[in-house]
Design an enzyme around this catalytic site. Sequence first.
Site, PDB file in Angstrom:
ATOM      1  N   ASP A 306      26.709  63.209  69.834  1.00 17.48           N
ATOM      2  CA  ASP A 306      27.115  61.907  70.366  1.00 17.48           C
ATOM      3  C   ASP A 306      28.622  61.709  70.254  1.00 17.48           C
ATOM      4  OD1 ASP A 306      24.398  61.978  69.543  1.00 17.48           O
ATOM      5  OD2 ASP A 306      24.285  59.796  69.536  1.00 17.48           O
ATOM      6  N   GLU A 442      14.900  66.434  74.976  1.00 17.91           N
ATOM      7  CA  GLU A 442      14.230  66.926  73.773  1.00 17.91           C
ATOM      8  C   GLU A 442      12.704  66.904  73.888  1.00 17.91           C
ATOM      9  OE1 GLU A 442      16.127  64.323  71.036  1.00 17.91           O
ATOM     10  OE2 GLU A 442      17.828  65.678  70.728  1.00 17.91           O
ATOM     11  N   LYS A 557      13.311  63.388  78.721  1.00 20.20           N
ATOM     12  CA  LYS A 557      13.685  62.264  77.863  1.00 20.20           C
ATOM     13  C   LYS A 557      14.977  61.600  78.329  1.00 20.20           C
ATOM     14  CE  LYS A 557      14.765  61.212  73.008  1.00 20.20           C
ATOM     15  NZ  LYS A 557      14.875  61.792  71.641  1.00 20.20           N
TER      16      LYS A 557
END
Length: 734
Positions: A306, A442, A557
């Site tokens: 991130d 994921e 996802k």
Amino acid sequence: MLETEEFPLGLAPTKDPAWLVIVDDVEAAQEPAVESWLTVSNGRFAVRGLLPGSAGIPHPACFVAGFYGNADGDISSLELVPCPDVASIRVALEPPFPPAGGPARGCRRILDLAQGVLFTTQTLPGDRALTTVRFASMAERSLLAVAAQVHGDRPAALSAPVFVQADSVLRSAEVRRTEQVDVHLHGHAERQVHMAVATHAERDSLHRVAAFHRSYAPPEEADAARSALEHARGAGLARAAQHHRAAVADRWRDAAVEVAGAPEFQRALSFALFHLMCSGDPECETASIGARGLTGTGYRGHVFWDTDVFVVPFFTYTHPATARALLAYRYRTLDAARERAGEYRGALFPWEGADTGEDCTPAVIRLPDGTAVDVLTGQQEIHISADVAWAVWQYWQVTGDDGFMADMGTELLVETARFWASRATVGEDRRYHITGVIGPDEYHEEVTDNAFTNVMARQNLRWAAEAVAWMAKARPGGWESLAGRLRFESSELAGWEAVASGLASGLHTSGPEAGLYEEFAGYFALEDLRAEDFGRRPFAGERVLGTKRLRRSQIIKQADVVMLAHLLPGVVPVESARTNYRYYEPRTAHGSSLSPAIHAALAARTGDLASAMANLDLAARVDLDDRMGNASEGLHLAAMGGLWQAMVFGFGGVAPESGGLRLDPVLPEQWDRLRFALRFRGTRVAVEASARALTVDLDGDAAVATGSTPLARLAAGSYRAERTPGAGWSELRR
């Protein structure tokens, strides 16, 4: 509620409501999320938005960057440790205030985004009121300031206790008192990390100033905290407030993104940018930014990709010193990444990291129903090394910081390239393959040739080769020293290019999937389910389909191939990006807060403004609407960084190119104007765009181009371009 001029230190909230996040009485269940919203932080420490009289309730209030610990010695349980809460206020009343059981009623909290100050008012018994102001100084980053006063005809004494979380894993706690200054020392002997907070409170109209310092060498932190506190006391709290507000205003000069014609969206956008710019510390290279920053306990404060892919770009373009510090943290932990690479060469950064760079990813987690689930991300989500390399390369392209590349950047690129060169293997098809991985999506584990991973690895290898060539020519002495230390052989360059050229990319060039990147080998053969057919997004795929069917389906996802197209616009051209967006967007559940903003950015760049706006709304309200249901654990910093990228890279059309900057803004009909600024190679570039006109102001020389026009070196000044429907932007002219 009280008039604004009655706040301490002569401070008052900004008059423009677009800069204010106002929260009146809330239900107990919503309180933890509100505290995340109203956090004041400066990247070195943070205090959540608890009411001044709320100490002792279950959710901790204060965190210091890089101060991690655990109770059992298990690396995966390493967590950001709640530090002493020094923002609490007590009022001497009968019955006691605040009442037992949590926050009092009759209160208002105002987070002033323009000034970086939290204002509170609380109604007291006997027709009295308590007002406070609180800020984490952006000018003197060690300092927290709190000022409080009671209003009404009857006096009430104020006190400022220091509260330590009852279940904290703080060890070796000690308090030293010297001439009205309390120094609270905390440390973890096993981890050799220590923290001190020095506090002082004036008792009349209560003024509390606290100074935080973290170090690896006691008693250094105690001396530094005490010194910072004494300096602040000498200058006075009003002066500290003045310096802080000026520093916040200076940061807003480059960080602000303004949209005319969308006031509610503007507030949500400014809220995100405020927390983003307050999350980093340009003076600290020993701590990074966790997934929730310092606003809560989510993910135990661990550092993920991130930071490198979603947060660092914001600082690269708006405050390069902070971006450099975040990349320096990666460089400082390079030895741990080398060790983690294990049987392979080079460096593999941890999927979840903390202060030392060791991998903190848990092996198993338990679902709310008690079911144990194996966590494979720590073993298989290896794209993190290419993500770090991407952040390094972008930083260099945007800032031109050759000193960083010579001292840190080239080594980071070389070591990550070495990892990919050793991790890829040759198959029967004589192509290189990367097996057993998890991509950004994921939902699918242990796959082969994840397109995101492979293409990012390919670029990593080529960036490293370019960096080596540059350093050998521009800094021959430095390169000779580095090559000797790394035992670098020139033959490695040919090996890197062989792997880069031979890596399977997943790009289909013929058949019904022509132009599409297959997310991983065999993805197109999975059950063709679309997330959009299963109800409103975002949703958690496991809950809707069950884990087994989800793994066998094409539902993903979060942005994966879409992320690839977003990060590498020079590799994935617009038409290819458009094709892939149309395929993958309906199949994306947005089960991660990282996803909607990236979809918004790519949709804007490829001209799908309806989809861009729908995803932009999802991204802007992740925390304020608590759309993921976990804002209580802290704010989603990556979603905020993605939102900035959607605005600047997507709608603003900003992309670095060959030493210059290309601008190709596109505005939805709902907006009248888009305005933002950024830093490019030392020059401030201020951009203002409408549907038909673009103005660019430069305070120095820069190579800038609009749309598809040629790059041109422009001198400082103001330039304008016009947009013709069907023909794009004209060249910039004075």
